[in-house]
Design a protein around this motif. Structure first.
Motif, PDB file in Angstrom:
ATOM      1  N   SER A   1     -60.356  28.409 -46.892  1.00  0.00           N
ATOM      2  CA  SER A   1     -59.335  27.452 -47.333  1.00  0.00           C
ATOM      3  C   SER A   1     -58.200  28.146 -48.063  1.00  0.00           C
ATOM      4  N   ARG A   2     -57.197  27.373 -48.334  1.00  0.00           N
ATOM      5  CA  ARG A   2     -56.029  27.854 -49.086  1.00  0.00           C
ATOM      6  C   ARG A   2     -55.769  26.855 -50.215  1.00  0.00           C
ATOM      7  N   SER A   3     -55.298  27.371 -51.337  1.00  0.00           N
ATOM      8  CA  SER A   3     -55.080  26.525 -52.518  1.00  0.00           C
ATOM      9  C   SER A   3     -54.064  25.412 -52.253  1.00  0.00           C
ATOM     10  N   THR A   4     -54.379  24.229 -52.739  1.00  0.00           N
ATOM     11  CA  THR A   4     -53.421  23.113 -52.722  1.00  0.00           C
ATOM     12  C   THR A   4     -52.729  23.149 -54.090  1.00  0.00           C
ATOM     13  N   ASP A   5     -51.650  23.942 -54.173  1.00  0.00           N
ATOM     14  CA  ASP A   5     -51.080  24.199 -55.503  1.00  0.00           C
ATOM     15  C   ASP A   5     -49.649  23.671 -55.669  1.00  0.00           C
ATOM     16  N   GLY A   6     -49.227  22.808 -54.726  1.00  0.00           N
ATOM     17  CA  GLY A   6     -47.855  22.288 -54.783  1.00  0.00           C
ATOM     18  C   GLY A   6     -47.565  21.522 -56.068  1.00  0.00           C
ATOM     19  N   LEU A   7     -48.511  20.693 -56.495  1.00  0.00           N
ATOM     20  CA  LEU A   7     -48.297  19.888 -57.705  1.00  0.00           C
ATOM     21  C   LEU A   7     -48.140  20.795 -58.929  1.00  0.00           C
ATOM     22  N   TYR A   8     -49.012  21.803 -59.021  1.00  0.00           N
ATOM     23  CA  TYR A   8     -48.937  22.743 -60.149  1.00  0.00           C
ATOM     24  C   TYR A   8     -47.558  23.413 -60.185  1.00  0.00           C
ATOM     25  N   ARG A   9     -47.113  23.876 -59.023  1.00  0.00           N
ATOM     26  CA  ARG A   9     -45.813  24.572 -58.956  1.00  0.00           C
ATOM     27  C   ARG A   9     -44.665  23.644 -59.361  1.00  0.00           C
ATOM     28  N   GLU A  10     -44.765  22.387 -58.935  1.00  0.00           N
ATOM     29  CA  GLU A  10     -43.695  21.422 -59.269  1.00  0.00           C
ATOM     30  C   GLU A  10     -43.652  21.098 -60.758  1.00  0.00           C
TER      31      GLU A  10
END
Ligand SMILES: Cc1cc2nc3c(=O)[nH]c(=O)nc-3n(C[C@H](O)[C@H](O)[C@H](O)COP(=O)(O)OP(=O)(O)OC[C@H]3O[C@@H](n4cnc5c(N)ncnc54)[C@H](O)[C@@H]3O)c2cc1C
Length: 238
Positions: free
Chosen positions: A195-204
Protein backbone atom coordinates in the motif's frame (compact mmCIF):
# COMPACT_ATOMS: atom_id res chain seq x y z
CA UNK A 1 -13.46 0.73 0.52
CA UNK A 2 -14.67 4.32 0.74
CA UNK A 3 -12.57 6.59 2.94
CA UNK A 4 -15.79 7.72 4.63
CA UNK A 5 -16.24 4.31 6.24
CA UNK A 6 -19.40 3.42 8.12
CA UNK A 7 -17.32 1.68 10.81
CA UNK A 8 -14.09 2.29 12.68
CA UNK A 9 -11.30 -0.25 12.32
CA UNK A 10 -9.91 0.31 8.82
CA UNK A 11 -7.65 -2.40 7.41
CA UNK A 12 -7.80 -4.48 10.59
CA UNK A 13 -11.46 -5.35 10.04
CA UNK A 14 -10.70 -6.13 6.41
CA UNK A 15 -7.83 -8.46 7.34
CA UNK A 16 -10.04 -10.19 9.92
CA UNK A 17 -12.45 -11.34 7.18
CA UNK A 18 -9.93 -13.93 5.98
CA UNK A 19 -10.12 -17.53 7.25
CA UNK A 20 -8.53 -18.09 10.67
CA UNK A 21 -8.03 -14.35 11.19
CA UNK A 22 -11.21 -13.43 13.10
CA UNK A 23 -9.23 -12.83 16.30
CA UNK A 24 -7.38 -9.96 14.62
CA UNK A 25 -10.61 -7.94 14.92
CA UNK A 26 -10.23 -8.16 18.74
CA UNK A 27 -7.91 -5.12 18.53
CA UNK A 28 -10.72 -3.00 17.11
CA UNK A 29 -13.34 -4.54 19.41
CA UNK A 30 -11.25 -3.67 22.49
CA UNK A 31 -10.38 -0.14 21.37
CA UNK A 32 -13.99 0.47 20.22
CA UNK A 33 -15.26 -0.44 23.71
CA UNK A 34 -12.73 1.92 25.34
CA UNK A 35 -13.81 4.77 23.03
CA UNK A 36 -17.44 4.00 23.88
CA UNK A 37 -16.71 4.37 27.62
CA UNK A 38 -15.17 7.80 27.07
CA UNK A 39 -16.75 11.01 25.87
CA UNK A 40 -15.60 10.63 22.25
CA UNK A 41 -17.70 12.13 19.47
CA UNK A 42 -17.40 9.52 16.70
CA UNK A 43 -18.78 10.58 13.30
CA UNK A 44 -19.11 7.72 10.84
CA UNK A 45 -19.63 7.94 7.08
CA UNK A 46 -18.02 11.38 6.92
CA UNK A 47 -14.99 12.20 4.78
CA UNK A 48 -12.71 14.47 6.80
CA UNK A 49 -11.60 17.26 4.50
CA UNK A 50 -9.26 20.07 5.51
CA UNK A 51 -12.12 22.60 5.50
CA UNK A 52 -14.33 20.33 7.64
CA UNK A 53 -11.53 19.85 10.18
CA UNK A 54 -10.59 23.55 10.26
CA UNK A 55 -14.24 24.52 10.74
CA UNK A 56 -14.10 22.74 14.13
CA UNK A 57 -11.35 25.19 15.24
CA UNK A 58 -9.23 22.42 16.79
CA UNK A 59 -6.22 23.06 19.08
CA UNK A 60 -4.66 19.80 17.90
CA UNK A 61 -5.30 17.37 15.07
CA UNK A 62 -4.14 13.74 14.86
CA UNK A 63 -4.44 12.41 11.32
CA UNK A 64 -4.83 8.62 11.03
CA UNK A 65 -6.00 8.25 7.45
CA UNK A 66 -4.13 5.00 6.86
CA UNK A 67 -3.07 3.66 3.48
CA UNK A 68 -4.61 2.56 0.19
CA UNK A 69 -3.73 -0.43 -1.98
CA UNK A 70 -0.83 -0.05 -4.41
CA UNK A 71 -1.43 -0.88 -8.06
CA UNK A 72 1.84 -1.08 -10.02
CA UNK A 73 2.14 0.74 -13.38
CA UNK A 74 2.41 -2.51 -15.34
CA UNK A 75 0.78 -3.20 -18.71
CA UNK A 76 -2.77 -4.42 -18.15
CA UNK A 77 -2.85 -3.70 -14.40
CA UNK A 78 -5.81 -1.38 -15.00
CA UNK A 79 -7.92 -4.23 -16.42
CA UNK A 80 -11.45 -4.82 -15.17
CA UNK A 81 -10.52 -8.33 -13.99
CA UNK A 82 -7.59 -7.01 -11.95
CA UNK A 83 -8.51 -6.44 -8.31
CA UNK A 84 -6.68 -6.03 -5.03
CA UNK A 85 -6.54 -8.30 -2.01
CA UNK A 86 -8.67 -5.70 -0.22
CA UNK A 87 -11.39 -5.98 -2.89
CA UNK A 88 -11.50 -9.74 -2.42
CA UNK A 89 -11.61 -9.54 1.37
CA UNK A 90 -14.46 -7.09 1.11
CA UNK A 91 -16.35 -9.25 -1.39
CA UNK A 92 -14.94 -12.57 -2.57
CA UNK A 93 -17.42 -12.64 -5.48
CA UNK A 94 -15.29 -10.00 -7.24
CA UNK A 95 -13.08 -12.96 -8.28
CA UNK A 96 -13.71 -15.46 -11.08
CA UNK A 97 -12.96 -19.18 -11.05
CA UNK A 98 -9.30 -19.23 -12.03
CA UNK A 99 -7.24 -16.76 -10.02
CA UNK A 100 -3.62 -15.63 -9.91
CA UNK A 101 -2.63 -13.91 -6.65
CA UNK A 102 0.47 -11.74 -6.87
CA UNK A 103 2.10 -11.65 -3.43
CA UNK A 104 4.44 -8.72 -3.15
CA UNK A 105 3.66 -7.98 0.50
CA UNK A 106 5.36 -11.14 1.76
CA UNK A 107 3.30 -11.29 4.96
CA UNK A 108 0.11 -13.18 5.78
CA UNK A 109 -1.90 -10.61 3.79
CA UNK A 110 -1.72 -12.14 0.32
CA UNK A 111 -1.80 -15.72 1.53
CA UNK A 112 -4.89 -15.34 3.70
CA UNK A 113 -6.62 -13.76 0.68
CA UNK A 114 -5.58 -16.84 -1.32
CA UNK A 115 -7.10 -19.04 1.41
CA UNK A 116 -10.40 -17.16 1.26
CA UNK A 117 -10.47 -17.72 -2.51
CA UNK A 118 -9.71 -21.45 -2.12
CA UNK A 119 -12.50 -21.73 0.47
CA UNK A 120 -14.84 -20.22 -2.13
CA UNK A 121 -13.98 -23.00 -4.58
CA UNK A 122 -11.56 -21.02 -6.78
CA UNK A 123 -8.40 -22.40 -8.40
CA UNK A 124 -5.54 -20.32 -7.07
CA UNK A 125 -1.92 -19.86 -8.13
CA UNK A 126 0.21 -17.59 -5.94
CA UNK A 127 3.29 -16.00 -7.48
CA UNK A 128 6.03 -14.41 -5.40
CA UNK A 129 9.40 -12.86 -6.27
CA UNK A 130 10.88 -14.32 -3.09
CA UNK A 131 12.05 -17.84 -2.25
CA UNK A 132 8.60 -18.50 -0.84
CA UNK A 133 5.37 -16.53 -0.67
CA UNK A 134 4.62 -15.05 2.72
CA UNK A 135 8.31 -15.09 3.65
CA UNK A 136 7.83 -12.33 6.25
CA UNK A 137 4.88 -14.00 8.01
CA UNK A 138 5.66 -15.05 11.58
CA UNK A 139 7.01 -18.55 11.97
CA UNK A 140 4.09 -19.55 14.20
CA UNK A 141 1.57 -18.53 11.49
CA UNK A 142 3.25 -19.74 8.33
CA UNK A 143 3.35 -23.47 9.12
CA UNK A 144 -0.40 -23.86 9.80
CA UNK A 145 -1.11 -21.45 6.93
CA UNK A 146 0.96 -23.47 4.45
CA UNK A 147 -0.61 -26.69 5.76
CA UNK A 148 -4.10 -25.32 5.06
CA UNK A 149 -3.18 -23.81 1.68
CA UNK A 150 -1.55 -26.99 0.33
CA UNK A 151 -4.44 -29.10 1.67
CA UNK A 152 -6.88 -26.81 -0.15
CA UNK A 153 -4.95 -27.14 -3.44
CA UNK A 154 -2.93 -23.93 -3.84
CA UNK A 155 -0.23 -23.77 -6.52
CA UNK A 156 2.85 -21.81 -5.47
CA UNK A 157 5.21 -20.21 -8.00
CA UNK A 158 8.12 -18.65 -6.10
CA UNK A 159 10.94 -16.53 -7.65
CA UNK A 160 8.38 -15.36 -10.18
CA UNK A 161 7.42 -11.77 -10.92
CA UNK A 162 4.49 -10.21 -12.72
CA UNK A 163 5.42 -8.60 -16.04
CA UNK A 164 2.08 -7.90 -17.76
CA UNK A 165 -1.58 -8.81 -17.92
CA UNK A 166 -2.88 -9.42 -21.44
CA UNK A 167 -6.57 -10.18 -21.11
CA UNK A 168 -6.88 -13.68 -19.65
CA UNK A 169 -3.12 -14.26 -19.94
CA UNK A 170 -0.78 -13.34 -17.12
CA UNK A 171 2.81 -12.90 -18.24
CA UNK A 172 5.31 -13.73 -15.50
CA UNK A 173 9.07 -14.21 -15.46
CA UNK A 174 11.63 -16.02 -13.37
CA UNK A 175 13.46 -13.30 -11.42
CA UNK A 176 16.84 -15.02 -11.86
CA UNK A 177 16.84 -16.27 -15.44
CA UNK A 178 14.33 -13.77 -16.83
CA UNK A 179 12.59 -16.65 -18.62
CA UNK A 180 9.00 -15.65 -19.33
CA UNK A 181 5.97 -17.89 -18.81
CA UNK A 182 2.41 -17.26 -19.87
CA UNK A 183 -0.36 -18.33 -17.49
CA UNK A 184 -3.40 -18.75 -19.73
CA UNK A 185 -7.12 -18.79 -18.94
CA UNK A 186 -6.99 -16.54 -15.90
CA UNK A 187 -10.34 -15.03 -14.87
CA UNK A 188 -9.06 -12.71 -12.14
CA UNK A 189 -5.70 -11.30 -11.08
CA UNK A 190 -5.49 -10.35 -7.41
CA UNK A 191 -2.77 -7.85 -6.58
CA UNK A 192 -1.47 -8.10 -3.02
CA UNK A 193 1.30 -5.62 -3.66
CA UNK A 194 1.27 -3.50 -0.54
CA UNK A 195 0.00 0.00 0.00
CA UNK A 196 0.83 3.67 -0.13
CA UNK A 197 0.11 6.28 2.54
CA UNK A 198 -3.14 8.22 2.31
CA UNK A 199 -1.52 11.46 3.46
CA UNK A 200 -3.37 14.16 1.49
CA UNK A 201 -5.29 15.44 4.52
CA UNK A 202 -2.11 15.70 6.61
CA UNK A 203 -0.35 17.64 3.85
CA UNK A 204 -3.31 20.01 3.46
CA UNK A 205 -3.46 20.71 7.18
CA UNK A 206 0.29 21.28 7.58
CA UNK A 207 0.94 24.81 8.85
CA UNK A 208 -2.78 25.50 9.32
CA UNK A 209 -3.30 24.10 12.85
CA UNK A 210 -1.25 24.75 16.00
CA UNK A 211 -0.51 21.09 16.73
CA UNK A 212 -0.60 18.46 13.98
CA UNK A 213 0.34 14.79 14.21
CA UNK A 214 0.23 11.93 11.72
CA UNK A 215 0.04 8.38 13.04
CA UNK A 216 -0.04 4.87 11.61
CA UNK A 217 0.01 3.94 7.94
CA UNK A 218 -0.56 7.51 6.76
CA UNK A 219 3.03 8.18 7.87
CA UNK A 220 4.28 5.02 6.13
CA UNK A 221 2.47 1.70 5.64
CA UNK A 222 3.71 -0.63 8.36
CA UNK A 223 1.70 -2.73 10.82
CA UNK A 224 -0.92 -2.39 13.49
CA UNK A 225 1.63 -2.36 16.32
CA UNK A 226 3.35 0.69 14.88
CA UNK A 227 -0.02 2.42 14.31
CA UNK A 228 -0.98 1.92 17.96
CA UNK A 229 2.46 3.04 19.18
CA UNK A 230 2.42 6.18 16.98
CA UNK A 231 -1.09 7.04 18.23
CA UNK A 232 -0.17 6.47 21.89
CA UNK A 233 2.87 8.73 21.55
CA UNK A 234 0.85 11.49 19.84
CA UNK A 235 -1.95 11.31 22.42
CA UNK A 236 0.55 11.58 25.29
CA UNK A 237 1.99 14.75 23.79
CA UNK A 238 -1.34 16.60 23.76
C1 LIG B 1 -5.37 -7.78 4.36
C2 LIG B 1 -4.49 -7.10 5.39
C3 LIG B 1 -3.85 -7.88 6.35
C4 LIG B 1 -3.03 -7.26 7.29
N1 LIG B 1 -2.43 -8.05 8.23
C5 LIG B 1 -1.63 -7.46 9.16
C6 LIG B 1 -1.03 -8.24 10.20
O1 LIG B 1 -1.18 -9.46 10.26
N2 LIG B 1 -0.26 -7.61 11.13
C7 LIG B 1 -0.06 -6.25 11.10
O2 LIG B 1 0.61 -5.71 11.97
N3 LIG B 1 -0.61 -5.49 10.13
C8 LIG B 1 -1.40 -6.05 9.17
N4 LIG B 1 -1.98 -5.28 8.20
C9 LIG B 1 -1.71 -3.83 8.18
C10 LIG B 1 -2.46 -3.14 9.31
O3 LIG B 1 -3.81 -3.53 9.33
C11 LIG B 1 -2.30 -1.64 9.13
O4 LIG B 1 -0.93 -1.32 9.29
C12 LIG B 1 -3.09 -0.85 10.17
O5 LIG B 1 -4.46 -1.17 10.09
C13 LIG B 1 -2.90 0.66 9.96
O6 LIG B 1 -3.81 1.33 10.78
P1 LIG B 1 -4.17 2.85 10.51
O7 LIG B 1 -5.20 3.18 11.56
O8 LIG B 1 -2.96 3.66 10.40
O9 LIG B 1 -4.85 2.88 9.06
P2 LIG B 1 -6.15 2.12 8.41
O10 LIG B 1 -6.34 0.78 9.04
O11 LIG B 1 -5.87 2.22 6.95
O12 LIG B 1 -7.34 3.05 8.84
C14 LIG B 1 -7.51 4.34 8.29
C15 LIG B 1 -8.98 4.70 8.36
O13 LIG B 1 -9.14 6.06 8.01
C16 LIG B 1 -10.23 6.18 7.09
N5 LIG B 1 -10.01 7.40 6.31
C17 LIG B 1 -9.03 7.68 5.42
N6 LIG B 1 -9.13 8.93 4.97
C18 LIG B 1 -10.24 9.46 5.57
C19 LIG B 1 -10.89 10.73 5.50
N7 LIG B 1 -10.41 11.74 4.75
N8 LIG B 1 -12.02 10.89 6.25
C20 LIG B 1 -12.51 9.92 7.03
N9 LIG B 1 -11.92 8.69 7.15
C21 LIG B 1 -10.80 8.50 6.42
C22 LIG B 1 -10.16 4.89 6.26
O14 LIG B 1 -11.40 4.63 5.63
C23 LIG B 1 -9.85 3.91 7.38
O15 LIG B 1 -11.04 3.48 8.01
C24 LIG B 1 -2.84 -5.85 7.26
C25 LIG B 1 -3.50 -5.08 6.28
C26 LIG B 1 -4.32 -5.69 5.35
C27 LIG B 1 -5.03 -4.84 4.32
Amino acid sequence: MSVAASFVGGQVLLAARAPARAEYAGIVRFLGIQVGKLDVDVRLGVEATASLVLAEGPDSVIVATGAHAYIPPLPGADGKHVVTDRDVLLDVTTAGQRVVVVDDVHTQQGLSTAELLLDSGKRVEVISRLFYAGQDAGVTSIVPLYTRLFTKGVIFSPHTELRAIEGSTVVVANVYSGAARRIEGVDTVVLAMGSRSTDGLYRELKGRVAELYAVGDCVAPRGVHQAILDATRAARQL
